[in-house]
Design a protein around this motif. Structure first.
Motif, short mmCIF file in Angstrom:
data_model
loop_
_atom_site.label_atom_id
_atom_site.label_comp_id
_atom_site.label_asym_id
_atom_site.label_seq_id
_atom_site.Cartn_x
_atom_site.Cartn_y
_atom_site.Cartn_z
N VAL A 1 0.82 -1.22 0.00
CA VAL A 1 0.00 0.00 0.00
C VAL A 1 0.85 1.27 0.00
N THR A 2 2.13 1.13 -0.20
CA THR A 2 3.01 2.30 -0.27
C THR A 2 3.62 2.42 -1.66
N ASP A 3 3.92 3.63 -2.05
CA ASP A 3 4.51 3.92 -3.35
C ASP A 3 5.80 4.70 -3.12
N PRO A 4 6.95 4.16 -3.54
CA PRO A 4 8.22 4.87 -3.32
C PRO A 4 8.25 6.25 -3.95
N ARG A 5 7.42 6.47 -4.99
CA ARG A 5 7.41 7.78 -5.65
C ARG A 5 6.58 8.80 -4.89
N ARG A 6 5.82 8.34 -3.90
CA ARG A 6 4.95 9.24 -3.14
C ARG A 6 5.19 9.04 -1.64
N PRO A 7 6.10 9.80 -1.06
CA PRO A 7 6.36 9.68 0.39
C PRO A 7 5.12 9.88 1.24
N ALA A 8 4.11 10.58 0.70
CA ALA A 8 2.87 10.77 1.46
C ALA A 8 2.23 9.44 1.80
N SER A 9 2.36 8.45 0.92
CA SER A 9 1.78 7.14 1.19
C SER A 9 2.50 6.45 2.34
N ILE A 10 3.81 6.67 2.45
CA ILE A 10 4.56 6.07 3.56
C ILE A 10 4.17 6.73 4.88
N GLN A 11 4.04 8.05 4.86
CA GLN A 11 3.61 8.75 6.07
C GLN A 11 2.21 8.32 6.49
N LEU A 12 1.32 8.15 5.52
CA LEU A 12 -0.04 7.73 5.82
C LEU A 12 -0.07 6.32 6.42
N VAL A 13 0.78 5.44 5.92
CA VAL A 13 0.84 4.08 6.46
C VAL A 13 1.32 4.10 7.92
N CYS A 14 2.30 4.95 8.20
CA CYS A 14 2.80 5.07 9.58
C CYS A 14 1.69 5.55 10.52
N ILE A 15 0.93 6.53 10.06
CA ILE A 15 -0.16 7.04 10.90
C ILE A 15 -1.25 5.99 11.07
N GLY A 16 -1.58 5.31 9.96
CA GLY A 16 -2.60 4.26 10.05
C GLY A 16 -2.20 3.11 10.95
N ALA A 17 -0.89 2.86 11.07
CA ALA A 17 -0.43 1.76 11.92
C ALA A 17 -0.75 2.00 13.39
N ILE A 18 -0.91 3.27 13.77
CA ILE A 18 -1.27 3.57 15.17
C ILE A 18 -2.63 2.98 15.51
N ILE A 19 -3.50 2.82 14.50
CA ILE A 19 -4.82 2.22 14.75
C ILE A 19 -4.66 0.80 15.27
N PHE A 20 -3.77 0.02 14.66
CA PHE A 20 -3.56 -1.36 15.11
C PHE A 20 -3.01 -1.40 16.53
N MET A 21 -2.13 -0.47 16.85
CA MET A 21 -1.60 -0.42 18.21
C MET A 21 -2.70 -0.05 19.20
N THR A 22 -3.55 0.87 18.81
CA THR A 22 -4.66 1.26 19.68
C THR A 22 -5.61 0.10 19.91
N LEU A 23 -5.94 -0.64 18.85
CA LEU A 23 -6.82 -1.81 18.99
C LEU A 23 -6.20 -2.85 19.91
N GLY A 24 -4.89 -3.04 19.79
CA GLY A 24 -4.22 -4.00 20.66
C GLY A 24 -4.33 -3.63 22.12
N TRP A 25 -4.14 -2.35 22.44
CA TRP A 25 -4.22 -1.92 23.83
C TRP A 25 -5.67 -1.92 24.34
N ILE A 26 -6.62 -1.65 23.46
CA ILE A 26 -8.02 -1.75 23.87
C ILE A 26 -8.34 -3.19 24.26
N GLY A 27 -7.81 -4.15 23.49
CA GLY A 27 -7.99 -5.55 23.83
C GLY A 27 -7.36 -5.91 25.16
N PHE A 28 -6.18 -5.38 25.45
CA PHE A 28 -5.51 -5.64 26.72
C PHE A 28 -6.34 -5.11 27.89
N ALA A 29 -7.04 -4.01 27.67
CA ALA A 29 -7.81 -3.39 28.75
C ALA A 29 -9.09 -4.14 29.07
#
Length: 283
Positions: free
Chosen positions: A134-162
């Motif tokens: 889902v990333t394109d080397p020609r568009r760094p914006a896609s890499i930044q967006l993937v990094c931000i979207g990855a926080i969702i998975f971390m948030t879901l993981g901690w919600i499960g722990f709680a």
């Protein structure tokens, strides 16, 4: 230990197979050898005594240079993306032990902790691989967006722990959380590599790593402090989930308003085989 050592040997073998010119010098730059005279080669007591102070001054000067570069580059805050991830996953170093402890049974505790770390490895393996689709080397914006979207998975993981999960669900949520953390860890550095000028890349990555380690250690320290104060592990997990969601919101606003790698100047269609160097812009 054997698996860990094996991965280092495999990584070294892969690096040996890489081909190409990775010099950070500009093509027009020529290295002129310095010719030392006999007088210059003689050690001077004063210069030897001043060496520690000179090193400190040079470190301070280089730090000022890299901070000035990041301020004028247009993507300076991107150096904190990995730190954002580390402050979220730093608590896991302490809470993993708390969640896997079986009172009075050290064998069961060791087995459960080992399975949790195995799930961490699975998530860390799958995260960077999946992110490449889902990333394109020609568009760094896609890499930044993937990094931000990855926080969702971390948030879901901690919600499960709680939610006081069973051990099986604990392993599932651990995999989900590490899936997101590995995406941030790998792609945040890739983002900086694609934007930073070659002459500043080493210092920028060093600053990124230093900030990452500082926030991870701080997160683990604060988590341990709350446990000593009597806070339940599920309560701390809920707090980390809230913090993670808040950080996701802040980075989402940052991206939506076209900041960092989302700037148009960084996302023009270019040859993906050529290095992308950010132009310093006035802010």
């Amino acid at each position: 230990y054997i698996i860990d050592s094996g991965t280092y040997f495999i990584s070294a073998a892969i690096l040996l197979c890489l081909r190409g010119d990775y010099s950070v010098l500009n093509e027009g730059t020529k290295v002129v050898p310095k010719i030392k005279t006999s007088q210059q080669e003689r050690p001077k007591i004063l210069s030897i005594l001043c060496m520690p102070f000179v090193a400190i001054v040079n470190i301070f000067r280089m730090m000022c240079e890299v901070l000035s570069y990041l301020y004028r580059s247009g993507f300076g805050l991107c150096v904190l993306i990995k730190s954002t991830g580390s402050v979220i996953w730093g608590s896991a170093d302490i809470l993993n032990v708390e969640f896997t402890t079986v009172p009075g049974d050290e064998v069961a505790t060791s087995k459960r902790l080992g399975l949790v770390f195995s799930c961490l490895g699975i998530g860390c393996l799958l995260g960077p691989i999946c992110s490449t689709f889902v990333t394109d080397p020609r568009r760094p914006a896609s890499i930044q967006l993937v990094c931000i979207g990855a926080i969702i998975f971390m948030t879901l993981g901690w919600i499960g722990f709680a939610q006081e999960p069973t051990f099986l669900l604990l392993c599932v949520f651990t995999t989900v959380r590490s899936f997101g953390s590995s995406i941030i860890y790998v792609n945040s550095s890739l983002l900086l590599q694609s934007l930073t000028a070659p002459g500043m890349l080493g210092r920028v990555l060093a600053l990124e790593f230093a900030c990452c380690m500082f926030f991870e250690a701080s997160s683990a320290t604060v988590t341990g402090h709350f446990l000593e104060k009597g806070y339940a592990k599920h309560t701390i997990s809920a707090g980390v989930a809230i913090m993670s969601g808040s950080l996701f919101s802040l980075w989402s606003v940052y991206h939506v308003f076209g900041n960092g790698a989302a700037r148009k100047q960084f996302n023009r269609d270019t040859d993906p085989t050529l290095p992308r160097v950010a132009q310093v812009v006035k802010i």
